[in-house]
Design an enzyme around this catalytic site. Structure first.
Site, PDB file in Angstrom:
ATOM      1  NE  ARG A   1      -4.200 -24.081 -26.279  1.00 43.69           N
ATOM      2  CZ  ARG A   1      -3.234 -24.993 -26.379  1.00 43.69           C
ATOM      3  NH1 ARG A   1      -2.584 -25.170 -27.513  1.00 43.69           N
ATOM      4  NH2 ARG A   1      -2.931 -25.750 -25.350  1.00 43.69           N
TER       5      ARG A   1
ATOM      6  CE1 TYR B   1     -10.245  -8.037 -37.410  1.00 40.89           C
ATOM      7  CE2 TYR B   1     -12.635  -8.010 -37.376  1.00 40.89           C
ATOM      8  CZ  TYR B   1     -11.447  -8.597 -37.765  1.00 40.89           C
ATOM      9  OH  TYR B   1     -11.474  -9.737 -38.513  1.00 40.89           O
TER      10      TYR B   1
ATOM     11  CE  LYS C   1       4.021 -26.092 -27.654  1.00 41.90           C
ATOM     12  NZ  LYS C   1       4.793 -26.534 -28.831  1.00 41.90           N
TER      13      LYS C   1
ATOM     14  CG  ASP D   1       9.992 -22.834 -32.758  1.00 40.39           C
ATOM     15  OD1 ASP D   1       9.536 -22.475 -31.659  1.00 40.39           O
ATOM     16  OD2 ASP D   1       9.334 -23.476 -33.601  1.00 40.39           O
TER      17      ASP D   1
HETATM   18  C1  LIG Z   1       4.505 -26.482 -30.160  1.00 41.02           C
HETATM   19  C2  LIG Z   1       5.483 -25.991 -31.149  1.00 41.02           C
HETATM   20  C3  LIG Z   1       5.094 -25.141 -32.198  1.00 41.02           C
HETATM   21  C4  LIG Z   1       3.658 -24.874 -32.537  1.00 41.02           C
HETATM   22  O1  LIG Z   1       2.931 -24.218 -31.604  1.00 41.02           O
HETATM   23  P1  LIG Z   1       1.356 -24.081 -31.793  1.00 41.02           P
HETATM   24  O2  LIG Z   1       0.978 -23.074 -30.770  1.00 41.02           O
HETATM   25  O3  LIG Z   1       0.767 -25.419 -31.582  1.00 41.02           O
HETATM   26  O4  LIG Z   1       1.103 -23.576 -33.176  1.00 41.02           O
HETATM   27  C5  LIG Z   1       6.073 -24.630 -33.017  1.00 41.02           C
HETATM   28  N1  LIG Z   1       7.361 -24.936 -32.840  1.00 41.02           N
HETATM   29  C6  LIG Z   1       7.769 -25.776 -31.871  1.00 41.02           C
HETATM   30  C7  LIG Z   1       9.225 -26.084 -31.719  1.00 41.02           C
HETATM   31  C8  LIG Z   1       6.845 -26.335 -30.991  1.00 41.02           C
HETATM   32  O5  LIG Z   1       7.243 -27.186 -30.052  1.00 41.02           O
END
Ligand SMILES: *Cc1c(COP(=O)(O)O)cnc(C)c1O
Length: 478
Positions: A279, A64, A273, A241
């Site tokens: 992840r 933790y 990504k 984002d």
């Molecule tokens: C994939 C994505 C997310 C979310 O990511 P997670 O890890 O699945 O929660 C948020 N914003 C954008 C623009 C994304 O493409």
């Protein structure tokens, strides 16, 4: 590191798991086999390195570590501090950010951290100031009521979902759509591109607290310098984002006006990504928001995942190497080769092409819905996902688009020639698929007809395309 070490590590790990629950070991091994066999064109997926994967399976999972480096609510966090500080340092250096918060468990969580930080920083609320100053005991019932009222219903302007925006930018299926009074900007119907003048008009009319840029399905660059000017002109906080294209920023393919970090007040991302890490998520910001961002856990996040932060440190170290810049450039070269191959064969692409890692095919040109196209491609061994196109007549469930991306196949080593071959396979499937009918004989948006012999032949060719590019070549599970 020897290739043998990778093989031994994964084999031994599976052997240990198999001793307790063999079905889990089998599923893990089957997942590797499936990934090896599929032509993965899902734009949001990738293949993390063995070092990144292995950094996650260890004792850090047992710890933790609420709080931040050096300021924990739990004792004995010195080793967690080491990996969290390393991950943050790599992130700061890689992106040229003054502050990095590497705890978010996912991209959605990173956005929630950012929303909280912006609200806490920007909303004029005496009650909130008291709460922030940790004078919680001084707050009266009326203060709490005022705090909730003042935090709620703030305004957010983000990219519309059908133009490629993300659910977390103020749309109903996500909590952000319930927290914020949201308005969205779309793309020019003629070009498919963001029309910055229209964004500026929307901002002037709506006066958002937060202007959000970033997307999941927009195949072009975004000019973040102009977006920042728009945000400044209405006093909005500018948030980017970069979940999808963080790898292209890290690899210096997106620079100058197209690098969000120098232009945004706050940048969020996923790490799994195009960035090719574990992840997870991450937030970058300047000193003004750093304090609020660091309150992410326990403000909106559950306890940190130290094993994932260790893997983030490994993946970010990899992304700082020169070969990552080469990888990032190849992602875009491959996407352009794929787009060119599709265009030459007569496909319709949203915006007519790409300058990032993804291509959006408007499959209405083939007389199909996105759902029909996605399933027909899947039958043929090609993994993609359906996606709305701007002003989509088929809505968000059936859609009219297929989104494809190159980060994963580029990691495997496929290049321009294989992208052209992939375009041929996609075009073959889509041009040979016809819409099916429902039980009442009416046209169906889900059913389709594809000769199984075509699916089989394409599947075979897709598999052949992958043969020279083995996935995790050093890993032999025996
Ligand atoms: C994939 C994505 C997310 C979310 O990511 P997670 O890890 O699945 O929660 C948020 N914003 C954008 C623009 C994304 O493409």
């Amino acid at each position: 590191m020897s290739r043998n070490a990778e093989s031994t590590a994964f084999r031994s790990a599976l052997e240990v798991v198999r001793g307790v629950e063999p079905r889990v070991a089998d599923a893990i091994a089957a997942e590797l086999a499936d990934q090896r066999e599929s032509l993965k064109l899902i734009a949001s997926e990738n293949y993390a390195s063995p070092a990144t994967l292995l950094a996650m399976g260890n004792w850090f999972s047992d710890k933790y570590a609420e709080g931040t480096v050096g300021r924990r609510f739990y004792a004995g966090c010195q080793n967690v501090d080491t990996v969290e500080a390393l991950a943050a340092e790599h992130a700061r250096e890689l992106f040229g950010a003054s502050h990095a918060y590497v705890q978010p468990h996912s991209g959605i969580d990173a956005n929630l951290v950012a929303f909280w930080a912006i609200l806490a920083d920007r909303v004029e609320s005496p009650a909130l100031r008291k709460a922030q100053a940790r004078q919680v005991n001084d707050l009266t019932e009326a203060d709490w009521f005022a705090l909730r009222r003042e935090l709620g219903n703030q305004r957010m302007l983000g990219m519309s979902l059908d133009a490629g925006g993300h659910l977390t930018h103020g749309f109903r299926p996500n909590i952000s759509g319930k927290m914020f009074d949201q308005r969205s900007y779309g793309t020019d119907p003629a070009t498919g591109l963001i029309d910055y003048d229209r964004v500026a008009v929307a901002a002037r009319e709506f006066k958002p607290l937060i202007l959000v840029a970033g997307y999941s399905a927009y195949p072009r660059k975004v000019n973040f310098r102009i977006m920042r000017e728009i945000a400044d002109s209405v006093g909005a906080t500018f948030m980017v984002d970069m979940a999808h294209f963080a790898g292209l920023v890290a690899g210096k393919v997106f620079t100058g006006d197209f690098d969000p970090v120098p232009h945004a007040h706050i940048v969020t991302t996923t790490t799994h990504k195009s960035l090719r890490g574990p992840r997870g998520g991450m937030v970058l910001c300047g000193p003004e928001l750093a304090d609020q961002v660091d309150r992410g856990c326990p403000m909106v996040l559950g306890g940190p995942l130290p094993h994932v932060m260790a893997a983030k440190a490994v993946a970010l170290a990899e992304a700082r190497r020169p070969d990552f810049a080469d990888y990032a450039q190849r992602i875009v070269d491959n996407a352009q080769a794929l787009a060119d191959g599709l265009l030459r064969r007569g496909a319709t692409l949203v915006t007519g092409g790409t300058d990032n890692h993804l291509v959006l095919i408007d499959v209405s040109g083939y007389g199909l819905t996105g759902r029909q196209a996605e399933q027909a491609l899947l039958d043929s061994g090609i993994v993609t996902n359906r996606n709305s196109v701007p002003q989509d007549p088929n809505g968000a469930w059936y859609t009219s688009g297929i989104r494809i991306g190159t980060p994963a196949l580029t990691t495997r080593g496929l290049g321009a020639a294989e992208m052209d071959a992939t375009a041929e396979l996609i075009h073959t499937v889509l041009s040979q698929t016809t819409p099916g009918t429902g039980p009442d004989g009416a046209p169906s948006k889900a059913k389709y007809v594809l000769d199984p012999a075509v699916a089989e032949s394409v599947g075979k060719q897709a598999a052949d395309l992958l043969t020279p590019f083995p996935l995790y070549p050093a890993v032999d599970l025996g």
